[in-house]
Design a protein around this motif. Structure first.
Motif, PDB file in Angstrom:
ATOM      1  N   CYS A  50       0.808  -1.051  -0.108  1.00 35.87           N
ATOM      2  CA  CYS A  50      -0.038  -0.009   0.145  1.00 35.87           C
ATOM      3  C   CYS A  50       0.916   1.324  -0.001  1.00 35.87           C
ATOM      4  CB  CYS A  50      -0.945   0.210   1.154  1.00 35.87           C
ATOM      5  SG  CYS A  50       0.053   0.202   2.761  1.00 35.87           S
ATOM      6  N   THR A  51       2.139   1.171  -0.178  1.00 39.39           N
ATOM      7  CA  THR A  51       3.187   2.431  -0.209  1.00 39.39           C
ATOM      8  C   THR A  51       2.840   3.224  -1.150  1.00 39.39           C
ATOM      9  OG1 THR A  51       4.988   0.982   0.590  1.00 39.39           O
ATOM     10  CG2 THR A  51       5.415   3.006  -0.465  1.00 39.39           C
ATOM     11  N   VAL A  52       2.809   4.387  -0.610  1.00 41.97           N
ATOM     12  CA  VAL A  52       2.568   5.744  -1.770  1.00 41.97           C
ATOM     13  C   VAL A  52       3.855   6.926  -1.267  1.00 41.97           C
ATOM     14  CG1 VAL A  52      -0.034   5.317  -2.001  1.00 41.97           C
ATOM     15  CG2 VAL A  52       0.744   6.833  -0.062  1.00 41.97           C
ATOM     16  N   ILE A  53       3.709   7.765  -2.043  1.00 39.14           N
ATOM     17  CA  ILE A  53       4.677   8.803  -1.422  1.00 39.14           C
ATOM     18  C   ILE A  53       4.035   9.879  -1.162  1.00 39.14           C
ATOM     19  CG2 ILE A  53       6.451  10.681  -2.246  1.00 39.14           C
ATOM     20  CD1 ILE A  53       7.268   8.363  -4.168  1.00 39.14           C
ATOM     21  N   MET A  54       3.954  10.470   0.320  1.00 42.93           N
ATOM     22  CA  MET A  54       3.192  11.604   0.684  1.00 42.93           C
ATOM     23  C   MET A  54       4.243  12.626   1.182  1.00 42.93           C
ATOM     24  SD  MET A  54       0.431  11.443   3.656  1.00 42.93           S
ATOM     25  CE  MET A  54       1.282  11.633   5.145  1.00 42.93           C
ATOM     26  N   ASP A  55       4.200  13.978   0.507  1.00 40.00           N
ATOM     27  CA  ASP A  55       5.246  14.960   0.612  1.00 40.00           C
ATOM     28  C   ASP A  55       6.532  14.337   0.618  1.00 40.00           C
ATOM     29  OD1 ASP A  55       3.403  16.881   0.648  1.00 40.00           O
ATOM     30  OD2 ASP A  55       3.230  16.818   2.922  1.00 40.00           O
ATOM     31  N   GLY A  56       6.995  13.538  -0.222  1.00 40.90           N
ATOM     32  CA  GLY A  56       8.243  12.933  -0.511  1.00 40.90           C
ATOM     33  C   GLY A  56       8.736  12.004   0.264  1.00 40.90           C
ATOM     34  N   LYS A  57       7.766  11.323   1.113  1.00 33.54           N
ATOM     35  CA  LYS A  57       8.250  10.162   1.861  1.00 33.54           C
ATOM     36  C   LYS A  57       7.653   8.812   1.594  1.00 33.54           C
ATOM     37  CE  LYS A  57      11.137  12.731   4.489  1.00 33.54           C
ATOM     38  NZ  LYS A  57      12.602  12.543   4.259  1.00 33.54           N
ATOM     39  N   ALA A  58       8.040   7.776   1.671  1.00 35.12           N
ATOM     40  CA  ALA A  58       7.292   6.526   1.365  1.00 35.12           C
ATOM     41  C   ALA A  58       6.675   6.203   2.700  1.00 35.12           C
ATOM     42  CB  ALA A  58       8.153   5.666   0.936  1.00 35.12           C
ATOM     43  N   VAL A  59       5.405   6.188   2.589  1.00 37.26           N
ATOM     44  CA  VAL A  59       4.225   5.646   3.666  1.00 37.26           C
ATOM     45  C   VAL A  59       3.517   4.813   3.334  1.00 37.26           C
ATOM     46  CG1 VAL A  59       4.571   8.283   4.698  1.00 37.26           C
ATOM     47  CG2 VAL A  59       2.427   7.370   3.176  1.00 37.26           C
TER      48      VAL A  59
ATOM     49  N   VAL B 257       0.084  13.415  -2.501  1.00 42.24           N
ATOM     50  CA  VAL B 257       0.198  12.061  -2.351  1.00 42.24           C
ATOM     51  C   VAL B 257       0.547  11.766  -3.872  1.00 42.24           C
ATOM     52  CG1 VAL B 257      -0.990   9.995  -1.972  1.00 42.24           C
ATOM     53  CG2 VAL B 257      -1.115  11.912  -0.350  1.00 42.24           C
ATOM     54  N   THR B 258       1.421  10.988  -4.115  1.00 41.84           N
ATOM     55  CA  THR B 258       1.641  10.377  -5.315  1.00 41.84           C
ATOM     56  C   THR B 258       1.597   8.667  -5.243  1.00 41.84           C
ATOM     57  OG1 THR B 258       3.344  11.900  -5.806  1.00 41.84           O
ATOM     58  CG2 THR B 258       3.585  10.065  -7.141  1.00 41.84           C
ATOM     59  N   THR B 259       1.018   7.974  -6.179  1.00 42.93           N
ATOM     60  CA  THR B 259       0.529   6.886  -6.576  1.00 42.93           C
ATOM     61  C   THR B 259       1.363   6.268  -7.597  1.00 42.93           C
ATOM     62  OG1 THR B 259      -1.267   6.827  -7.670  1.00 42.93           O
ATOM     63  CG2 THR B 259      -1.448   6.844  -5.385  1.00 42.93           C
ATOM     64  N   ILE B 260       1.294   5.152  -7.972  1.00 39.83           N
ATOM     65  CA  ILE B 260       2.067   4.779  -9.166  1.00 39.83           C
ATOM     66  C   ILE B 260       1.582   5.134 -10.372  1.00 39.83           C
ATOM     67  CG2 ILE B 260       0.627   2.331  -9.261  1.00 39.83           C
ATOM     68  CD1 ILE B 260       4.562   2.776  -9.751  1.00 39.83           C
ATOM     69  N   GLU B 261       0.161   5.396 -10.283  1.00 45.61           N
ATOM     70  CA  GLU B 261      -0.500   6.105 -11.576  1.00 45.61           C
ATOM     71  C   GLU B 261       0.141   7.448 -11.887  1.00 45.61           C
ATOM     72  OE1 GLU B 261      -3.429   3.253  -9.667  1.00 45.61           O
ATOM     73  OE2 GLU B 261      -2.097   4.506  -8.856  1.00 45.61           O
ATOM     74  N   GLY B 262       0.834   8.074 -10.890  1.00 48.25           N
ATOM     75  CA  GLY B 262       1.252   9.610 -11.106  1.00 48.25           C
ATOM     76  C   GLY B 262       2.683   9.736 -11.578  1.00 48.25           C
TER      77      GLY B 262
ATOM     78  N   LYS C 267      11.628   5.203  -5.386  1.00 46.99           N
ATOM     79  CA  LYS C 267      11.512   6.586  -5.809  1.00 46.99           C
ATOM     80  C   LYS C 267      11.652   7.547  -4.587  1.00 46.99           C
ATOM     81  CE  LYS C 267       9.054   9.976  -8.451  1.00 46.99           C
ATOM     82  NZ  LYS C 267       9.473  11.010  -7.689  1.00 46.99           N
ATOM     83  N   ALA C 268      11.008   7.239  -3.531  1.00 45.48           N
ATOM     84  CA  ALA C 268      11.175   8.336  -2.455  1.00 45.48           C
ATOM     85  C   ALA C 268      12.791   8.093  -1.878  1.00 45.48           C
ATOM     86  CB  ALA C 268      10.567   7.811  -1.436  1.00 45.48           C
ATOM     87  N   LEU C 269      13.420   7.201  -2.069  1.00 48.87           N
ATOM     88  CA  LEU C 269      14.620   6.994  -1.675  1.00 48.87           C
ATOM     89  C   LEU C 269      15.713   7.744  -2.739  1.00 48.87           C
ATOM     90  CD1 LEU C 269      17.229   5.780  -0.130  1.00 48.87           C
ATOM     91  CD2 LEU C 269      17.176   3.835  -1.794  1.00 48.87           C
TER      92      LEU C 269
END
Length: 142
Positions: A33-42, A57-62, A96-98
């Motif tokens: 369920c990982t997404v990127i929220m404000d640059g961090k993987a959450v 919030v960035t998902t794989i679709e973005g 990506k976040a890393l």
């Protein structure tokens, strides 16, 4: 209005139709369920929607850009780092976040960043190789 006790995962999937983010364990252990929220993987299963208010919030679709797949997406394909694909969006977003934070991440850095993402189909060798290849490609483009 969205009920404040709903998770970011549920809102992304059910309300917004962003099904690239997957539903797995419900307790932040698997990483699907990982997404990127404000640059961090959450882990979006552990984020209440109210906590995401006002964040990016960035998902794989973005990830896909004007020129096609993101280098991480392409590297996962090129390096055969995908089997069933269920964990892949979370893996790619963690990577990506890393790489956004540390463009010259070492193999050890990559392994540490991927620690919260589980894959039941394949070993992690191809995944690490794909992330390293994407890192190199992204640095060459910079």
């Amino acid at each position: 209005m969205v009920e404040p006790n709903r998770t970011l995962l549920d809102v992304l999937r059910e309300d917004l139709g962003l099904t690239g983010v997957k539903h797995g364990c419900d307790d932040s252990n698997c990483g699907v369920c990982t997404v990127i929220m404000d640059g961090k993987a959450v882990k979006s299963c552990s984020v209440l929607i109210g906590q995401a208010e006002g964040t990016k919030v960035t998902t794989i679709e973005g990830l896909e850009g004007e020129n096609g797949l993101h280098p991480l997406q392409q590297a996962f394909i090129d390096h055969f780092a995908i089997q069933c694909g269920f964990c892949t969006p979370g893996m790619i977003l963690s990577a990506k976040a890393l790489l956004d934070e540390n463009p010259h991440a070492t193999e050890e850095d990559i392994r540490e960043a991927m620690h919260g993402n589980m894959c039941r189909c394949t070993g992690y060798k191809k995944i690490i190789e794909a992330i390293e290849a994407a890192r190199d490609e992204m640095n060459a483009q910079a």
